[in-house]
Design an enzyme around this catalytic site. Structure first.
Site, PDB file in Angstrom:
ATOM      1  CG  HIS A  93      19.438 114.484  50.400  1.00 53.58           C
ATOM      2  ND1 HIS A  93      19.463 113.127  50.684  1.00 53.58           N
ATOM      3  CD2 HIS A  93      18.665 115.042  51.359  1.00 53.58           C
ATOM      4  CE1 HIS A  93      18.752 112.886  51.766  1.00 53.58           C
ATOM      5  NE2 HIS A  93      18.243 114.025  52.203  1.00 53.58           N
ATOM      6  CG  ASP A  95      22.816 111.190  50.342  1.00 51.83           C
ATOM      7  OD1 ASP A  95      22.141 112.198  50.058  1.00 51.83           O
ATOM      8  OD2 ASP A  95      23.440 111.086  51.426  1.00 51.83           O
ATOM      9  CG  ASP A 129      15.595 111.764  54.491  1.00 52.36           C
ATOM     10  OD1 ASP A 129      16.031 112.723  53.820  1.00 52.36           O
ATOM     11  OD2 ASP A 129      16.149 111.352  55.526  1.00 52.36           O
ATOM     12  CD  GLU A 163      20.768 115.596  54.409  1.00 58.69           C
ATOM     13  OE1 GLU A 163      20.391 116.283  55.372  1.00 58.69           O
ATOM     14  OE2 GLU A 163      20.551 114.367  54.336  1.00 58.69           O
ATOM     15  CD  GLU A 164      20.121 111.034  54.958  1.00 57.55           C
ATOM     16  OE1 GLU A 164      20.457 111.330  56.129  1.00 57.55           O
ATOM     17  OE2 GLU A 164      18.953 111.082  54.556  1.00 57.55           O
ATOM     18  CG  HIS A 433      17.368 108.608  58.963  1.00 56.82           C
ATOM     19  ND1 HIS A 433      18.513 109.207  59.433  1.00 56.82           N
ATOM     20  CD2 HIS A 433      17.087 109.235  57.792  1.00 56.82           C
ATOM     21  CE1 HIS A 433      18.895 110.169  58.597  1.00 56.82           C
ATOM     22  NE2 HIS A 433      18.027 110.192  57.588  1.00 56.82           N
TER      23      HIS A 433
END
Length: 458
Positions: A93, A95, A129, A163-164, A433
């Site tokens: 992903h 995003d 990520d 996805e997030e 994150h």
């Protein structure tokens, strides 16, 4: 042929000869594709820019593969194979979660590279990520196309855009593939990584491959009560009642238990443990209760492996400092263990809180995934690709603690594996994150080799 190509790639110095690939990753990291829970708050211009720049960076992919947009911003690429067997799917992903410059050693969307040669590091939101994986997949496919390679079966590249947050981009991709009667024989998405020092007594690097993932849901605990001026509070305000509910829940953790995947992981890693620990990890008929207790105390990660977890992540009370809250709310993030269920988790929370004045609402529940097999061609492809890319690494299955877009693909495939082909230290994993997310250039380049192995084997 694949072996000769691999030996050639392993002999290449790093990172000088790969400057162009590194610059392509930098360009993608510099596009701030930040997804928001409320999509009306999302700035879609960077997403459009991301879609526009990919054909410029990977011309052969876009000349030879068929690209289709789903839900406006998610992507499916079809790479037609020589035969009509079950296709493979490579996922990622693009995003990312929000980031500001505060606390970062280098700005999060600068894609700054520090160090040199094997010590070079790229800093930026999305390096781990999950733009790092997306770019590595595209680099692998572009390089394979440049050599005239055609896969045995169709390969789909599926790249999600949210996805997030909602994850409905991936869900709609699966809807589309399912409607076309496509049943992948292999699916790869982000997940575990190459790690060290996570298992006592095991010194070798470990590749943890997610064969399942926990379920996920949000619970909102709410207390509604008369408000008023803070100068004359009642004996128990709405916030106090809510606080007691939070404390009660925190004092009542979910019970721990080993799943079949946990047991296989322990036995796999235990065979490589030192001294007495090898006995403890391989003679589970005798040591299982002791190990379950050990996992509950060893670290946050090992504790989460063995149970459903809860975490209060958001609180809200009064609108003013001198007013009593008429409504107090707490948001609880629940990760449901494989072998359990959403219903079982909700029942546990209600029993722990045990207060009728605290209402509990369930939002966006998702059950734990099915468990993919650790035998057969699909698993062997993952395992051998890791072993060839990272010689001397122990490969083990595990249950992924987070949620990924791949949970939607279990609807159309029994062979879903979650693995990010990068070495990640504990410190680096802690940047997911969070501040100072970064990836070592050398391991990112190895990730390209991993995907080339996968492509060659599909």
């Amino acid at each position: 042929m694949a072996s000769a190509q691999r030996e050639s790639r392993e002999a290449s110095p790093l990172p000088g000869e790969h400057a162009a690939a590194i610059e392509r990753l930098q360009q993608l990291i510099r596009i701030p594709t930040v997804s928001r829970s409320d999509e009306s708050d999302t700035d879609w211009a960077p997403f459009r820019r991301f879609l526009e720049v990919l054909p410029e960076l990977y011309p052969l992919v876009h000349a030879k593969l068929e690209r289709e947009l789903v839900a406006n911003y998610s992507m499916i690429y079809r790479w037609r194979g020589r035969e009509d067997g079950n296709p493979g799917v490579l996922m990622a992903h693009y995003d990312v979660v929000a980031a500001t410059d505060d606390g970062w050693q280098h700005p999060p969307f600068s894609a700054h590279v520090s160090g040199s040669a094997d010590d070079a590091v790229m800093w930026g939101r999305g390096t781990l990520d999950d733009k790092g994986s997306l770019a590595a997949i595209l680099e692998a496919v572009e390089a394979s196309l440049s050599e005239g390679f055609t896969p045995k079966n169709d390969i789909y590249l599926c790249f999600g855009h949210n996805e997030e947050t909602a994850g409905d981009g991936a869900r709609q991709i699966v809807d589309l593939l399912e409607a076309r009667g496509i049943r992948p024989g292999f699916v790869s998405d982000e997940g575990g990584a190459i790690v060290e020092g996570i298992f006592p007594g095991v010194d070798d690097p470990i590749a943890v491959v997610g064969v399942a993932e926990k379920g996920i849901m949000t619970l909102t605990m709410t207390v509604d009560q008369d408000g008023g001026h803070a100068s004359t509070p009642p004996r128990q305000t709405a916030t106090v009642r809510l606080a007691r509910a939070i404390v009660a829940l925190n004092r009542t953790p979910f019970p721990g238990r080993f799943t079949a995947t946990n047991i296989e992981m322990i036995r796999t890693l235990g065979a490589h443990a030192r001294g007495p620990l090898r006995f403890a990890f391989t003679q589970l008929w005798l040591t299982k209760p002791l190990l379950l207790s050990l996992f509950g105390r060893l670290s946050d990660e090992t504790r989460a492996i063995t149970r459903t977890t809860q975490a209060v992540t958001m609180l809200q009370g009064a609108a003013a400092e001198n007013a009593l809250a008429e409504r107090a709310t707490a948001v609880v993030n629940i990760r449901v263990a494989v072998g359990s269920s959403v219903a079982e988790a909700v029942a546990h929370v209600k029993k722990a809180v045990n207060d009728e004045r605290v209402s509990i609402a369930v939002e966006r529940p998702s059950e734990p995934s099915i468990v993919s097999p650790t035998t057969g061609p699909a698993w062997n492809l993952v395992r051998t690709s890791i072993e060839r890319t990272y010689p001397g690494t122990i490969v083990t299955p595990y249950v992924m603690l987070g949620a990924s877009d791949s949970r939607h693909f279990t609807r159309i495939s029994d062979f879903v594996y979650r693995f990010s082909p990068f070495e990640m230290s504990a410190d680096e994993r802690g940047t997911l994150h969070a501040k100072n997310e970064r990836i070592r250039i050398s391991t990112w380049l190895r990730g390209i080799d991993f995907y080339r192995e996968i492509v060659a084997g599909l």
